[in-house]
Design an enzyme around this catalytic site. Structure first.
Site, PDB file in Angstrom:
ATOM      1  N   HIS A 183      69.017  69.125  -8.882  1.00 14.83           N
ATOM      2  CA  HIS A 183      69.764  67.863  -8.874  1.00 14.83           C
ATOM      3  C   HIS A 183      68.865  66.669  -8.586  1.00 14.83           C
ATOM      4  O   HIS A 183      69.343  65.638  -8.120  1.00 14.83           O
ATOM      5  CB  HIS A 183      70.927  67.947  -7.875  1.00 14.83           C
ATOM      6  CG  HIS A 183      71.991  68.927  -8.288  1.00 14.83           C
ATOM      7  ND1 HIS A 183      72.964  69.399  -7.435  1.00 14.83           N
ATOM      8  CD2 HIS A 183      72.232  69.522  -9.495  1.00 14.83           C
ATOM      9  CE1 HIS A 183      73.750  70.253  -8.106  1.00 14.83           C
ATOM     10  NE2 HIS A 183      73.319  70.348  -9.336  1.00 14.83           N
ATOM     11  N   GLY A 229      73.683  78.684   1.795  1.00 15.90           N
ATOM     12  CA  GLY A 229      74.271  77.375   2.110  1.00 15.90           C
ATOM     13  C   GLY A 229      74.803  76.609   0.920  1.00 15.90           C
ATOM     14  O   GLY A 229      74.695  75.386   0.879  1.00 15.90           O
ATOM     15  N   CYS A 277      60.304  45.561 -14.725  1.00 15.95           N
ATOM     16  CA  CYS A 277      60.860  45.057 -15.992  1.00 15.95           C
ATOM     17  C   CYS A 277      62.115  44.222 -15.761  1.00 15.95           C
ATOM     18  O   CYS A 277      62.676  43.667 -16.700  1.00 15.95           O
ATOM     19  CB  CYS A 277      61.154  46.211 -16.953  1.00 15.95           C
ATOM     20  SG  CYS A 277      62.682  47.089 -16.593  1.00 15.95           S
TER      21      CYS A 277
END
Ligand code: OAD
Ligand code: ZN
Length: 246
Positions: A117, A184, A147
């Protein structure tokens, strides 16, 4: 047969151990989970914080939330669970496929980490291909690229694809694993939650470490209801003992 007996019986076949980790492994480092008791998605609407539409509509609001999470993560350290996984690479070929964006596996010294992720430390431009690791406080908020366009956290939001190369490699590692340890994670987010099934189809032993049962506990060879910072150091010690008996 308990997990120690199973691993001892299959020890000569176990070359590659692949971990699939989620928010729970970092909980004992002081980072909240998403769906656990103090989970972030229990008090926050993910659709207003973790989608490109939400960001485009209100970058200031989304960035304020991510900035809080960055601060929390910068102040956190790997715990005994992350450290045990890093230690195991001295004994086996170890790969970590993590859904976490906190960078704690790398900080603990794990070398083969795939961040499914993305990561919250890196920023990337919403317009050009500028991308950089950034550990500092922002001088302008929301942060901007050279930019002129807005920078975003380099995380995967709902509705976005996983980084292609990372995902391809993850599938290969999952299918090559002899033992997969899932730590987990609630295993409700796709496609990360398909990794245990890919491993299982290829004959890997599956072991889950989570104080709560998950929707995929029934698929596991062993589902161990413990906290990872307590269990993983014991697990590594047990593997060392088995190795010394061989
Ligand atoms: P979840 O919050 O869905 O699940 C965390 C899991 O950790 C739960 O099943 C808890 O029971 C478990 N847990 C809590 N404390 C633990 C401990 N000390 N040791 C071991 N387990 C413990 O988090 P994820 O499964 O990682 O994605 O969530 C997957 C994705 O959903 C995240 O990467 C994030 C989120 O939306 C994006 O932001 C794209
Ligand atoms: Zn740019």
């Amino acid at each position: 047969m308990n997990w120690i007996e199973k691993i001892e019986d299959n020890f000569s076949l176990i070359k590659k151990i692949v971990f699939v980790t989620g928010a729970g492994i970092s909980h004992e480092s002081g980072i909240p989970t998403f769906r656990g008791k103090d989970g972030l998605w229990r008090n926050h609407d993910a659709m207003k914080l973790a989608t490109i539409d939400a960001f485009n509509e209100n970058p200031q609001f989304v960035w304020e939330w991510y900035n809080e999470r960055r601060k929390n993560i910068f102040e956190s350290f790997p715990n005994k669970g992350h450290q045990a996984i890093a230690e195991l690479q001295e004994l086996f070929d170890v790969v970590v496929l993590t859904q976490n964006v906190d960078g704690l596996h790398k900080k603990a010294g794990s070398r083969n980490v795939y961040e499914l992720h993305g990561d919250i430390i890196t920023l990337r431009c919403t317009n050009c291909d500028f991308i950089e690791e950034n550990f500092s406080e922002f001088s302008e908020f929301p942060p901007k690229c050279r930019c002129g366009s807005i920078l975003r956290p380099n995380v995967v939001w709902f509705g976005e694809s996983l980084p292609q190369q990372v995902w391809r490699n993850s599938i290969i590692h999952a299918s090559e694993s002899d033992l997969m340890i899932i730590v987990g994670t609630s295993l409700v987010v796709s496609p990360a939650n398909t990794l245990p099934l890919i491993a299982k189809e290829n004959g890997s032993i599956l072991m889950e470490i989570n104080p709560e049962k998950t929707e995929m506990s029934a698929e596991m060879d062993f589902s161990i209801q413990e906290k990872s910072a307590k269990f993983l150091p014991e697990f590594v010690n047990e593997l060392k003992k088995i190795k010394s008996r061989k």
